[in-house]
Scaffold this motif. Structure first.
Motif, PDB file in Angstrom:
ATOM      1  N   ARG A   5       0.828  -1.204   0.000  1.00 32.81           N
ATOM      2  CA  ARG A   5       0.000   0.000   0.000  1.00 32.81           C
ATOM      3  C   ARG A   5       0.863   1.254   0.000  1.00 32.81           C
ATOM      4  O   ARG A   5       0.539   2.242  -0.644  1.00 32.81           O
ATOM      5  N   THR A   6       1.984   1.231   0.684  1.00 39.18           N
ATOM      6  CA  THR A   6       2.861   2.391   0.757  1.00 39.18           C
ATOM      7  C   THR A   6       3.739   2.539  -0.475  1.00 39.18           C
ATOM      8  O   THR A   6       4.395   3.561  -0.653  1.00 39.18           O
ATOM      9  N   GLY A   7       3.765   1.496  -1.319  1.00 42.95           N
ATOM     10  CA  GLY A   7       4.626   1.528  -2.487  1.00 42.95           C
ATOM     11  C   GLY A   7       6.052   1.121  -2.194  1.00 42.95           C
ATOM     12  O   GLY A   7       6.883   1.015  -3.096  1.00 42.95           O
ATOM     13  N   ALA A   8       6.375   0.872  -0.908  1.00 45.97           N
ATOM     14  CA  ALA A   8       7.733   0.494  -0.534  1.00 45.97           C
ATOM     15  C   ALA A   8       8.023  -0.939  -0.978  1.00 45.97           C
ATOM     16  O   ALA A   8       7.191  -1.827  -0.805  1.00 45.97           O
ATOM     17  N   PRO A   9       9.192  -1.193  -1.558  1.00 43.77           N
ATOM     18  CA  PRO A   9       9.529  -2.557  -1.992  1.00 43.77           C
ATOM     19  C   PRO A   9       9.876  -3.436  -0.801  1.00 43.77           C
ATOM     20  O   PRO A   9      10.173  -2.943   0.298  1.00 43.77           O
ATOM     21  N   ALA A  10       9.842  -4.742  -1.008  1.00 44.18           N
ATOM     22  CA  ALA A  10      10.244  -5.668   0.048  1.00 44.18           C
ATOM     23  C   ALA A  10      11.726  -5.496   0.334  1.00 44.18           C
ATOM     24  O   ALA A  10      12.523  -5.178  -0.570  1.00 44.18           O
TER      25      ALA A  10
END
Length: 205
Positions: A5-10
Motif C-alpha cells: 500500500r505504501t509503495g515500498a519494496p520488500a
C-alpha cells in the motif's frame, strides 16, 4: 508481485533456505531476519514466540501449522499455502500476501495492521479479535468469511466482497456501498447505526 500500500519494496534478503523439509518442525524461539524461504515445507510446523523479520516466503507450505505469540514483521508471502493454519496472538504488521491460499486459515488475536491482502481469497478464513488497522483489503473476497470483533479502522476495502461476511463487533472502515459488496453481511445494531450515519442518513428514534 502485488505492491504494498505504501509503495515500498520488500527488503532485500541476505540468506536463503531452499527446498527444506521443515514438516512438523518446532519453531519455538527461532529468529530469522531477511531470509528467503523458497519451496520450503512447513506443514504442521508449530511454535511459540518465533520471529521472522523482513523475510520472503515463496511457495512455502504452512498447511496445518500453528503459530502462537510469534511475529512475521514486514514479510512477503508469494504463492504460499495456509490451509488450516492457525495464528494466535501473532504480530504480522506490514506483511504482504501475494497470490496465496487461505482456506480454513484461523487468526485469533494479534496485530495485523498495515498488512497487504489485496485480491486475497479469504472466503473460508476466520478472524477474531484481530487488529487490522489500515490493512489493504482492496478487491479481497470475504464472502461468507468471519471477521468478528476486529479493528478495521482505516482499512482499504474498495471493490472488496463482504457479502454474507460476519462482521459483528468489528470497528468498520468508511465504506461506499457502491464499491463494496455488502449484501447479506451480518452486522450488529451499533454497526448498523454507524453505517447509516456514514451514508448520510438521518436516523431518528
Amino acid at each position: 508481485m502485488a505492491e504494498r500500500r505504501t509503495g515500498a519494496p520488500a527488503a532485500p534478503t541476505e540468506t536463503t533456505v531452499r527446498s527444506a523439509d521443515w514438516d512438523s518442525r518446532d519453531l519455538s524461539g527461532e529468529e530469522h531476519t531477511r531470509v528467503l524461504f523458497s519451496d520450503v515445507d512447513m506443514t504442521e510446523a508449530a511454535g511459540d514466540g518465533a520471529v521472522f523479520t523482513e523475510c520472503v516466503f515463496r511457495n512455502v507450505r504452512f498447511n496445518v501449522s500453528a503459530h502462537t505469540d510469534g511475529a512475521f514483521v514486514n514479510c512477503t508471502f508469494v504463492r504460499c499455502s495456509f490451509f488450516d493454519a492457525t495464528f494466535t496472538g501473532c504480530k504480522v504488521v506490514g506483511s504482504m500476501f501475494d497470490d496465496c491460499s487461505h482456506d480454513l486459515m484461523k487468526v485469533r488475536g494479534g496485530d495485523w495492521s498495515f498488512v497487504g491482502l489485496p485480491g486475497a481469497d479469504l472466503r473460508r478464513a476466520d478472524f477474531a479479535d484481530v487488529r487490522l488497522r489500515e490493512a489493504d483489503l482492496t478487491g479481497a473476497r470475504l464472502a461468507g468469511a468471519t471477521v468478528v470483533r476486529c479493528d478495521l479502522s482505516g482499512a482499504w476495502v474498495h471493490q472488496a466482497d463482504l457479502s454474507g461476511c460476519d462482521l459483528r463487533g468489528s470497528v468498520l472502515p468508511a465504506m461506499d456501498p457502491a464499491t463494496v459488496g455488502l449484501r447479506g453481511a451480518v452486522i450488529d445494531p451499533v454497526q448498523a447505526m454507524a453505517l447509516a450515519v456514514a451514508l448520510g442518513l438521518d436516523v431518528r428514534g
